[in-house]
Design a protein around this motif. Structure first.
Motif, short mmCIF file in Angstrom:
data_model
loop_
_atom_site.label_atom_id
_atom_site.label_comp_id
_atom_site.label_asym_id
_atom_site.label_seq_id
_atom_site.Cartn_x
_atom_site.Cartn_y
_atom_site.Cartn_z
N ARG A 1 45.62 37.86 80.94
CA ARG A 1 46.34 37.34 82.09
C ARG A 1 45.73 37.93 83.36
O ARG A 1 45.38 39.11 83.38
CB ARG A 1 47.79 37.82 82.02
CG ARG A 1 48.83 36.74 82.04
CD ARG A 1 50.20 37.36 81.90
NE ARG A 1 50.68 37.30 80.52
CZ ARG A 1 51.29 36.24 79.99
NH1 ARG A 1 51.50 35.17 80.72
NH2 ARG A 1 51.69 36.25 78.74
N LEU A 2 45.63 37.13 84.37
CA LEU A 2 45.09 37.66 85.63
C LEU A 2 46.05 38.69 86.19
O LEU A 2 47.27 38.46 86.25
CB LEU A 2 44.93 36.53 86.64
CG LEU A 2 43.59 35.78 86.67
CD1 LEU A 2 43.68 34.61 87.62
CD2 LEU A 2 42.45 36.70 87.08
N GLY B 1 46.70 36.85 90.31
CA GLY B 1 45.49 36.22 90.83
C GLY B 1 45.22 36.46 92.30
O GLY B 1 44.28 35.91 92.86
N PHE C 1 40.48 27.83 86.82
CA PHE C 1 41.53 28.61 87.49
C PHE C 1 41.68 28.14 88.93
O PHE C 1 42.77 27.93 89.43
CB PHE C 1 41.19 30.10 87.49
CG PHE C 1 41.34 30.76 86.15
CD1 PHE C 1 42.51 31.42 85.82
CD2 PHE C 1 40.32 30.72 85.22
CE1 PHE C 1 42.66 32.03 84.59
CE2 PHE C 1 40.44 31.32 83.99
CZ PHE C 1 41.62 31.97 83.65
N LEU D 1 44.72 24.65 84.54
CA LEU D 1 45.60 25.20 83.53
C LEU D 1 47.07 24.95 83.82
O LEU D 1 47.90 25.06 82.96
CB LEU D 1 45.33 26.69 83.39
CG LEU D 1 43.84 26.95 83.16
CD1 LEU D 1 43.51 28.39 83.38
CD2 LEU D 1 43.48 26.50 81.77
N CYS D 2 47.34 24.56 85.04
CA CYS D 2 48.74 24.33 85.36
C CYS D 2 49.16 22.93 84.95
O CYS D 2 50.32 22.61 84.89
CB CYS D 2 49.01 24.52 86.83
SG CYS D 2 49.07 23.02 87.75
N ASP E 1 50.16 28.88 86.65
CA ASP E 1 48.75 28.55 86.61
C ASP E 1 47.87 29.79 86.48
O ASP E 1 47.11 29.96 85.54
CB ASP E 1 48.46 27.76 87.88
CG ASP E 1 46.99 27.54 88.11
OD1 ASP E 1 46.66 27.14 89.22
OD2 ASP E 1 46.18 27.78 87.21
N LEU E 2 48.00 30.65 87.45
CA LEU E 2 47.15 31.83 87.48
C LEU E 2 47.68 32.95 86.59
O LEU E 2 47.00 33.91 86.32
CB LEU E 2 46.98 32.32 88.91
CG LEU E 2 46.20 31.37 89.82
CD1 LEU E 2 46.32 31.79 91.27
CD2 LEU E 2 44.75 31.30 89.42
N ARG F 1 46.18 29.52 77.53
CA ARG F 1 45.09 28.70 78.05
C ARG F 1 44.37 27.97 76.92
O ARG F 1 43.98 26.83 77.05
CB ARG F 1 44.11 29.56 78.85
CG ARG F 1 44.67 30.02 80.18
CD ARG F 1 43.59 30.52 81.10
NE ARG F 1 42.89 31.69 80.59
CZ ARG F 1 43.28 32.95 80.78
NH1 ARG F 1 44.37 33.20 81.47
NH2 ARG F 1 42.58 33.96 80.30
#
Lengths: 654, 207
Positions: free
Chosen positions: A162-163, A167, A190, A195-196, A219-220, A227
């Motif tokens: 995970r970011l 992010g 990204f 991804l969202c 998303d982030l 993902r």
């Protein structure tokens, strides 16, 4: 002295020769006496130049040691002032004298400066601090920082993949320096919010996230596992879109109309009922979208109605033929139904009404546009009965093929892996998408063209309100060059088009809004120039049309374009993720993220030529010519600097 | 007086995507051909000096996008046109069928003072392809259409080989000139490029 060199970048050595002598001698000194710092320094300058800017900022470290840094900054400030006075005094005298005098001074200061340098690069907040202090800070003018590098990218994730910090750090980095070429394929999904789009259509996602007050933050914030599953799903969705494309028009080039296919599928199978139940659809009134609404409303009369309203327009003839095609294609019903139960879920994709609605929701960020669009939604539907019907899927297909074979080969240098495709493979793909007239192309370009066709067709189906419009292939080509898998390229393109699609809307609302905005920015910044444009009846800024529509693709080379787009995408991603409000104060850039960075860049580009335009140009044609001949004459990082300056000064006024 | 002034002739090229508008323009102005011209986005123009009956003219040739998605945005450059060139590809029926739409749309958008007599020229391009074997629109059919629209001059061209391009554009210039005197009455200053330029330069400095 270091600081001074840092801030003023290339400008010093270029423009002020006398100053330059001093600066260069000091640079040498620094290099001699502080190995570590000196080396970094030289590297920074080198890479900056190669990228068309003089980037010196290194690394986006976490804010730490702020106290020490401030103390040191104060010290540095004194030293800087002293150095400036010193070097100024001796500027016109013997160079060697100047050299030795400053030498002594600097020798004493070098250690603290080197220390300061490291702290500075770790602490961009200092820059903000200084630039907000009312001083015209020499480094407030941003040059390209280093691009996001693989090693930096890796440490941005936690153990789940995970970011970190949602992010924020990632986007900051990209906003200021773009992405290293080797990372692009990994990073773009990204940036583009691919991804969202997980599992749901845009609108569902937008609404859900907005409801949670976190606007697409998911998303982030997705984990690696999440993902993966999204990617699998997206791959299937794309495969289905492609299947649909192949069903609509058989290789024999029968001119079937996609709308016709919808009607058929809809009338003949009950599978669409589940579409009606899906979230986000029920609040869309089908009658708003006559011809698009037909699959939902199960009313093929709409088509006939649409056709009848056509005849009065100049385009009636063509529109009518399009519709005829649609009706004729009922004969094709079986083939499109054969997989419909399996495809039903995917076919939700085609129900543009709610997607359009989703986009409307999204554009609600801009209050003026919001009003405009909401009003226009109805007129849009009316308009579409005039203009959109004029273009059917077979028209799009024809133009897509035309544009695909004339895509240039600029990308080949940047994607060597895609250049080695075999003739056989290239031709096979070209055949499978019905590409013709490619004999003059090398295999890699045939392959590229065939991929363009496949993805653009799928997009035309996916977003049938827009379909295909010339210029879209310019936007897709770089994405294909970076993303080797078609489905990934497709979804990145979808993410890109979420904003860009408005430029291609048939009702012209999008492009007019954009040109109008450029006009406003110019007016806000430079009333003299604006008055001149008014005098020439050019204040509508039609002359920047191409820049807006293909987002500088025709002005910049491949690499420059991608840098610009990445910075722009990072801004848009920051807004989607809701970082805009909370964290921009801590960002290195003083400019808050904006959805319209491109328009500020376009305006900046015109403003850079204000003198020429005011003094030399006496007609719109000349400005038009100037704007269409900028290829190779723009520096992307300078342009971004100027654009950010405009954002700082004008974003709350426009 | 008139011989000293250099007149601007504004020519607009219209037609479906991929019929060769950009190629024709470049072949005429630069005597170059490339099959690598990218799709024209919006519009672009080139200028060429032409001499006609001892007078020098600047021909400004506007190349437009073939996908007429943004009709009303086109008004800006349709304005003040002296001649409109309609191009189709002799190998693509649809591009010929669409000529009528292009013509009508031009008349609506440019709204010339005398639409009945506004000069058009039709070019059937790409006659070189496949030695003419893939041709689907006959010359006869094309000429018949041109005749029905008030005797529009018609040329068959190959931008690739430069065939008939020069002749066609001479005709275009001649027809644009026919339209000229009338325009001159209305807008004498804007037509004169040299004079206009100098005049603006002085006003430009005051800004």
């Amino acid at each position: 002295m270091v600081v001074r060199r840092l801030g003023s970048g290339r400008g010093v050595t270029r423009n002020k020769a006398t100053d330059g002598v001093t600066v260069i001698s000091l640079l040498l000194l620094l290099w001699m006496f502080s190995d570590g710092g000196g080396i970094i320094f030289v590297e920074g300058g080198g890479s900056g130049r190669s990228n068309g800017g003089g980037g010196f900022w290194i690394g986006g470290g976490s804010p730490s040691n702020v106290g020490i840094a401030i103390a040191l900054t104060a010290m540095a400030g004194l030293a800087l002032a002293a150095t400036l006075v010193y070097s100024h005094r001796f500027r016109f005298e013997n160079v060697s004298y100047c050299f030795s005098a400053v030498y002594l001074f600097n020798y004493a200061c070098v250690t603290s400066f080197v220390l300061l340098w490291f702290l500075l690069v770790e602490n961009y907040s200092l820059v903000v601090l200084l630039s907000r202090g009312g001083l015209k800070s020499p480094w407030s003018r941003r040059r390209r920082k280093h691009a996001l590098l693989p090693k930096q990218w890796k440490i941005l994730f936690d153990t789940d993949g995970r970011l970190l910090d949602g992010g924020v750090k990632f986007l900051k980095k990209v906003r200021s320096g773009g992405v290293d070429p080797s990372l692009r394929a990994e990073v773009w999904p990204f940036l583009l919010g691919v991804l969202c789009q997980a599992g749901q259509r845009f609108c569902g996602c937008v609404r859900q996230c907005e409801g949670d007050g976190m606007a697409l933050f998911y998303d982030l914030g997705s984990s690696k596992e999440e993902r993966e599953s999204i990617r699998t799903q997206k791959r299937k969705e794309y495969a289905n879109l492609r299947r649909q494309c192949q069903q609509i028009v058989k290789p024999t080039e029968r001119s079937f109309n996609m709308k016709g296919t919808f009607v058929n599928s809809n009338e003949d199978s009950g599978d669409f009922s589940q579409v009606l139940d899906s979230p986000g659809v029920d609040d869309v009134s089908a009658p708003l979208f006559p011809e698009k609404g037909s699959p939902v409303g199960q009313n093929s009369d709409n088509l006939v109605h649409g056709a009848a309203s056509q005849t009065s327009t100049p385009l009636g003839e063509r529109s009518l033929s399009g519709i005829t095609c649609g009706i004729v294609s009922e004969a094709d019903t079986d083939s499109s139904d054969s997989e419909s139960s399996e495809d039903a879920e995917e076919l939700q994709l085609f129900l543009t009404p709610e997607r359009i609605q989703g986009d409307v929701d999204e554009s609600a960020e801009d209050p003026t546009l919001d009003e405009h669009i909401k009003k226009s939604t109805i007129s849009e539907a009316e308009n579409r009965s005039k203009s959109q019907m004029a273009e059917d899927f077979s028209t799009w297909q024809r133009i897509i093929r035309l544009d695909a074979v004339r895509a240039n080969d600029e990308w080949t240098v940047y994607s060597p892996s895609q250049v080695v495709v075999s003739t056989m493979k290239a031709r096979r793909l070209a055949e499978s998408v019905g590409l013709l007239d490619y004999d003059h192309l090398e295999p890699c370009r045939i392959f590229h063209a065939a991929r363009l066709v496949a993805i653009l067709e799928a997009y035309a189906l996916y977003d049938s309100e827009i379909g295909y419009c010339q210029g879209m292939s310019d936007l897709l080509s770089p994405i294909i060059s970076v993303m080797e898998k078609d489905h990934e390229a497709f979804w990145c393109f979808v993410g890109f088009m979420k904003k860009a699609r408005h430029n291609f809307r048939l009702d012209e609302v999008g492009i007019r809004r954009q040109l109008n905005m450029v006009s406003k920015i110019i007016k806000g910044k430079d009333s003299n120039l604006y008055r001149h444009l008014e005098k020439l009846q050019a204040e509508d800024c039609f002359f920047v049309y191409r820049m807006v529509v293909v987002l500088f693709r025709r002005e910049f080379n491949f690499e420059q374009t991608l840098c610009l787009w990445e910075v722009m995408w990072a801004d848009q991603a920051a807004i989607r993720a809701g970082i805009a409000k909370s964290a921009w104060g801590r960002m290195r850039l003083r400019a808050p993220p904006t959805d319209d960075l491109l328009l500020y860049a376009v305006a900046a580009c015109v403003l850079q030529r204000r003198k020429l335009i005011i003094e030399k140009y006496s007609s719109m044609d000349e400005i038009f010519r100037e704007c269409n001949s900028m290829a190779g004459h723009l520096d992307v990082w300078k342009l971004l600097d100027d654009a950010h300056d405009l954002v700082v000064n004008l974003h709350d006024k426009i | 007086m008139a011989s000293r002034r250099r007149m601007l002739l504004k020519v607009i090229i219209l037609g479906d995507s991929g019929v060769g508008k950009t190629s024709l323009m470049n072949q005429y102005v630069n005597r170059k051909f490339s099959n690598q011209y990218k799709a024209t986005i919006g519009a672009d123009f080139l200028t060429k000096e032409v001499q006609f009956e001892d007078r020098l003219f600047t021909m400004q040739i506007w190349d437009t996008a073939g996908q007429e998605r943004f009709q009303s945005l086109g008004v800006a450059f349709y304005r003040g046109a002296d001649c409109c060139v309609l191009v189709y590809d002799v190998n693509v029926t649809k591009s010929f069928e669409n000529l009528n739409n292009w013509r009508e749309e031009f008349l609506i958008q440019a709204s010339p003072s005398d639409p009945e007599n506004f000069p058009f020229v039709v070019l059937g391009n790409k006659i070189d392809i496949d030695g003419g074997n893939s041709r689907v629109v006959s010359e006869k059919k094309a000429r018949a259409w041109c005749a029905s629209k008030g005797d529009i001059p018609y040329f068959e061209t190959s931008a690739k080989e430069g065939f008939n391009v020069e002749v066609a554009f001479q005709c275009i210039a001649k027809n644009a000139l026919k339209n000229e005197p009338e325009e001159e009455l209305y807008l004498p200053d804007t037509i004169d490029v040299t004079g206009g330029g100098q005049q603006q330069r002085s006003t430009g400095c005051e800004c």
